[in-house]
Motif scaffolding. Structure first.
Motif, PDB file in Angstrom:
ATOM      1  N   ARG A  27      -1.996   1.404  23.688  1.00  0.00           N
ATOM      2  CA  ARG A  27      -2.898   1.023  24.771  1.00  0.00           C
ATOM      3  C   ARG A  27      -2.285  -0.117  25.592  1.00  0.00           C
ATOM      4  O   ARG A  27      -1.419  -0.806  25.077  1.00  0.00           O
ATOM      5  N   PRO A  28      -2.686  -0.378  26.774  1.00  0.00           N
ATOM      6  CA  PRO A  28      -3.794   0.248  27.485  1.00  0.00           C
ATOM      7  C   PRO A  28      -3.357   1.425  28.364  1.00  0.00           C
ATOM      8  O   PRO A  28      -4.190   2.219  28.763  1.00  0.00           O
ATOM      9  N   ASP A  29      -2.054   1.529  28.623  1.00  0.00           N
ATOM     10  CA  ASP A  29      -1.637   2.535  29.601  1.00  0.00           C
ATOM     11  C   ASP A  29      -1.153   3.854  28.985  1.00  0.00           C
ATOM     12  O   ASP A  29      -0.861   4.789  29.710  1.00  0.00           O
ATOM     13  N   PHE A  30      -1.035   3.920  27.664  1.00  0.00           N
ATOM     14  CA  PHE A  30      -0.661   5.143  26.946  1.00  0.00           C
ATOM     15  C   PHE A  30       0.702   5.692  27.360  1.00  0.00           C
ATOM     16  O   PHE A  30       0.954   6.883  27.266  1.00  0.00           O
ATOM     17  N   ARG A  31       1.606   4.834  27.800  1.00  0.00           N
ATOM     18  CA  ARG A  31       2.948   5.288  28.186  1.00  0.00           C
ATOM     19  C   ARG A  31       3.838   5.549  26.984  1.00  0.00           C
ATOM     20  O   ARG A  31       4.840   6.221  27.098  1.00  0.00           O
ATOM     21  N   LYS A  32       3.488   4.966  25.855  1.00  0.00           N
ATOM     22  CA  LYS A  32       4.204   5.226  24.613  1.00  0.00           C
ATOM     23  C   LYS A  32       3.274   6.070  23.750  1.00  0.00           C
ATOM     24  O   LYS A  32       2.222   5.633  23.313  1.00  0.00           O
ATOM     25  N   LEU A  33       3.688   7.302  23.521  1.00  0.00           N
ATOM     26  CA  LEU A  33       2.908   8.263  22.739  1.00  0.00           C
ATOM     27  C   LEU A  33       3.866   8.968  21.805  1.00  0.00           C
ATOM     28  O   LEU A  33       4.936   9.409  22.236  1.00  0.00           O
ATOM     29  N   GLY A  34       3.505   9.062  20.526  1.00  0.00           N
ATOM     30  CA  GLY A  34       4.399   9.710  19.580  1.00  0.00           C
ATOM     31  C   GLY A  34       3.669  10.322  18.415  1.00  0.00           C
ATOM     32  O   GLY A  34       2.462  10.146  18.241  1.00  0.00           O
ATOM     33  N   ARG A  35       4.441  11.023  17.611  1.00  0.00           N
ATOM     34  CA  ARG A  35       3.898  11.722  16.452  1.00  0.00           C
ATOM     35  C   ARG A  35       3.975  10.830  15.211  1.00  0.00           C
ATOM     36  O   ARG A  35       5.005  10.214  14.929  1.00  0.00           O
ATOM     37  N   LEU A  36       2.882  10.779  14.477  1.00  0.00           N
ATOM     38  CA  LEU A  36       2.811   9.997  13.247  1.00  0.00           C
ATOM     39  C   LEU A  36       3.801  10.546  12.223  1.00  0.00           C
ATOM     40  O   LEU A  36       3.856  11.753  11.995  1.00  0.00           O
ATOM     41  N   GLU A  37       4.561   9.658  11.612  1.00  0.00           N
ATOM     42  CA  GLU A  37       5.503  10.033  10.556  1.00  0.00           C
ATOM     43  C   GLU A  37       4.918   9.728   9.175  1.00  0.00           C
ATOM     44  O   GLU A  37       4.966  10.554   8.289  1.00  0.00           O
ATOM     45  N   ASP A  38       4.435   8.503   9.002  1.00  0.00           N
ATOM     46  CA  ASP A  38       3.768   8.130   7.749  1.00  0.00           C
ATOM     47  C   ASP A  38       2.780   7.011   8.022  1.00  0.00           C
ATOM     48  O   ASP A  38       2.830   6.344   9.048  1.00  0.00           O
ATOM     49  N   VAL A  39       1.852   6.840   7.066  1.00  0.00           N
ATOM     50  CA  VAL A  39       0.743   5.911   7.266  1.00  0.00           C
ATOM     51  C   VAL A  39       0.281   5.380   5.914  1.00  0.00           C
ATOM     52  O   VAL A  39       0.440   6.039   4.881  1.00  0.00           O
ATOM     53  N   SER A  40      -0.285   4.185   5.924  1.00  0.00           N
ATOM     54  CA  SER A  40      -0.889   3.592   4.731  1.00  0.00           C
ATOM     55  C   SER A  40      -2.106   2.791   5.174  1.00  0.00           C
ATOM     56  O   SER A  40      -2.412   2.718   6.359  1.00  0.00           O
ATOM     57  N   LEU A  41      -2.757   2.159   4.227  1.00  0.00           N
ATOM     58  CA  LEU A  41      -3.888   1.290   4.570  1.00  0.00           C
ATOM     59  C   LEU A  41      -3.432   0.060   5.355  1.00  0.00           C
ATOM     60  O   LEU A  41      -4.230  -0.578   6.028  1.00  0.00           O
ATOM     61  N   SER A  42      -2.151  -0.256   5.277  1.00  0.00           N
ATOM     62  CA  SER A  42      -1.683  -1.465   5.944  1.00  0.00           C
ATOM     63  C   SER A  42      -0.918  -1.219   7.246  1.00  0.00           C
ATOM     64  O   SER A  42      -0.660  -2.165   7.984  1.00  0.00           O
ATOM     65  N   GLY A  43      -0.567   0.030   7.547  1.00  0.00           N
ATOM     66  CA  GLY A  43       0.171   0.272   8.781  1.00  0.00           C
ATOM     67  C   GLY A  43       0.667   1.696   8.892  1.00  0.00           C
ATOM     68  O   GLY A  43       0.305   2.559   8.093  1.00  0.00           O
TER      69      GLY A  43
ATOM     70  N   PHE B 293      -8.999   9.056   7.259  1.00  0.00           N
ATOM     71  CA  PHE B 293      -7.783   9.690   7.763  1.00  0.00           C
ATOM     72  C   PHE B 293      -6.798   9.942   6.628  1.00  0.00           C
ATOM     73  O   PHE B 293      -6.225  11.025   6.521  1.00  0.00           O
ATOM     74  N   LEU B 294      -6.578   8.941   5.782  1.00  0.00           N
ATOM     75  CA  LEU B 294      -5.643   9.082   4.660  1.00  0.00           C
ATOM     76  C   LEU B 294      -6.054  10.216   3.729  1.00  0.00           C
ATOM     77  O   LEU B 294      -5.206  10.951   3.221  1.00  0.00           O
ATOM     78  N   LYS B 295      -7.335  10.370   3.516  1.00  0.00           N
ATOM     79  CA  LYS B 295      -7.832  11.406   2.600  1.00  0.00           C
ATOM     80  C   LYS B 295      -7.784  12.802   3.194  1.00  0.00           C
ATOM     81  O   LYS B 295      -7.649  13.782   2.466  1.00  0.00           O
ATOM     82  N   ASN B 296      -7.898  12.931   4.515  1.00  0.00           N
ATOM     83  CA  ASN B 296      -8.053  14.248   5.122  1.00  0.00           C
ATOM     84  C   ASN B 296      -6.905  14.721   6.016  1.00  0.00           C
ATOM     85  O   ASN B 296      -6.829  15.910   6.326  1.00  0.00           O
ATOM     86  N   PHE B 297      -6.056  13.818   6.467  1.00  0.00           N
ATOM     87  CA  PHE B 297      -5.048  14.198   7.451  1.00  0.00           C
ATOM     88  C   PHE B 297      -3.630  13.786   7.067  1.00  0.00           C
ATOM     89  O   PHE B 297      -2.796  13.541   7.929  1.00  0.00           O
ATOM     90  N   THR B 298      -3.369  13.666   5.768  1.00  0.00           N
ATOM     91  CA  THR B 298      -2.016  13.362   5.300  1.00  0.00           C
ATOM     92  C   THR B 298      -1.570  14.437   4.311  1.00  0.00           C
ATOM     93  O   THR B 298      -2.370  15.209   3.817  1.00  0.00           O
ATOM     94  N   ALA B 299      -0.257  14.428   4.034  1.00  0.00           N
ATOM     95  CA  ALA B 299       0.321  15.488   3.195  1.00  0.00           C
ATOM     96  C   ALA B 299       1.016  14.929   1.971  1.00  0.00           C
ATOM     97  O   ALA B 299       2.146  15.280   1.678  1.00  0.00           O
TER      98      ALA B 299
ATOM     99  N   CYS C 138       0.840  -1.197   0.000  1.00  0.00           N
ATOM    100  CA  CYS C 138       0.000   0.000   0.000  1.00  0.00           C
ATOM    101  C   CYS C 138       0.876   1.248   0.000  1.00  0.00           C
ATOM    102  O   CYS C 138       1.922   1.278   0.642  1.00  0.00           O
ATOM    103  N   ARG C 139       0.433   2.250  -0.708  1.00  0.00           N
ATOM    104  CA  ARG C 139       1.152   3.513  -0.790  1.00  0.00           C
ATOM    105  C   ARG C 139       1.157   4.212   0.557  1.00  0.00           C
ATOM    106  O   ARG C 139       0.142   4.261   1.241  1.00  0.00           O
ATOM    107  N   ARG C 140       2.317   4.759   0.937  1.00  0.00           N
ATOM    108  CA  ARG C 140       2.455   5.472   2.198  1.00  0.00           C
ATOM    109  C   ARG C 140       2.227   6.967   1.993  1.00  0.00           C
ATOM    110  O   ARG C 140       2.580   7.518   0.959  1.00  0.00           O
ATOM    111  N   TYR C 141       1.672   7.589   3.028  1.00  0.00           N
ATOM    112  CA  TYR C 141       1.415   9.027   3.025  1.00  0.00           C
ATOM    113  C   TYR C 141       2.113   9.662   4.221  1.00  0.00           C
ATOM    114  O   TYR C 141       2.143   9.087   5.304  1.00  0.00           O
ATOM    115  N   ARG C 142       2.643  10.857   4.013  1.00  0.00           N
ATOM    116  CA  ARG C 142       3.297  11.600   5.092  1.00  0.00           C
ATOM    117  C   ARG C 142       2.256  12.221   6.008  1.00  0.00           C
ATOM    118  O   ARG C 142       1.182  12.612   5.570  1.00  0.00           O
ATOM    119  N   GLY C 143       2.617  12.372   7.279  1.00  0.00           N
ATOM    120  CA  GLY C 143       1.768  13.093   8.212  1.00  0.00           C
ATOM    121  C   GLY C 143       1.824  14.586   7.915  1.00  0.00           C
ATOM    122  O   GLY C 143       2.828  15.087   7.415  1.00  0.00           O
TER     123      GLY C 143
END
Length: 137
Positions: free
Chosen positions: A30-46, A128-134, A14-19
């Motif tokens: 989850r469940p404790d939210f101790r690992k929190l970070g900023r999205l770098e890139d995303v696709s339909l698969s991950g 999300f891919l359509k509205n929140f990627t660059a 799947c094609r990747r999109y930048r945040g």
């Protein structure tokens, strides 16, 4: 040309999109939210995100480990809860700054567990891919 790089075959299906910079998205484990970070890139698969841990904290371990995450864009009222995924990698990112000597920056890659996602979650990922990627990564 460096043939070792030229011969690397893209394995992603799947094609990747930048945040977006202006619509920053975040990932929380989850469940404790101790690992929190900023999205770098995303696709339909991950996705890939960058997060920070202190020296005494542990990174995520165990490729293939089942995880649940939340994906959200705080300024735009987008919140996608409890996405099932698997850990693809968690690796150290070199970051040099005298102010962050006790911090460790990491990249985390997650693969969506598509069989475990609801149809609504799949639709929300597409939204999300359509509205929140660059654009393409």
């Amino acid at each position: 040309m460096d043939t070792s790089i030229a011969n690397i075959r893209e394995r992603r299906k799947c094609r990747r999109y930048r945040g977006c910079e202006d619509k920053a998205a975040f990932v929380a484990i989850r469940p404790d939210f101790r690992k929190l970070g900023r999205l770098e890139d995303v696709s339909l698969s991950g996705l890939r995100f960058k997060y920070t841990i202190m020296d005494e904290q542990n990174p995520l371990e165990g490729n293939g480990t089942h995880l649940s995450i939340d994906l959200f864009v705080s300024k735009h009222d987008f919140y996608l809860r409890n996405l099932k995924c698997r850990l693809a990698y968690d690796k150290f990112v070199m970051h040099q700054s005298p102010f962050t000597s006790d911090l460790q920056f990491r990249y985390c890659g997650l693969k969506f567990d598509f069989d475990e996602l609801t149809e609504d979650q799949k639709d929300q990922i597409d939204l999300f891919l359509k509205n929140f990627t660059a654009g393409y990564a």
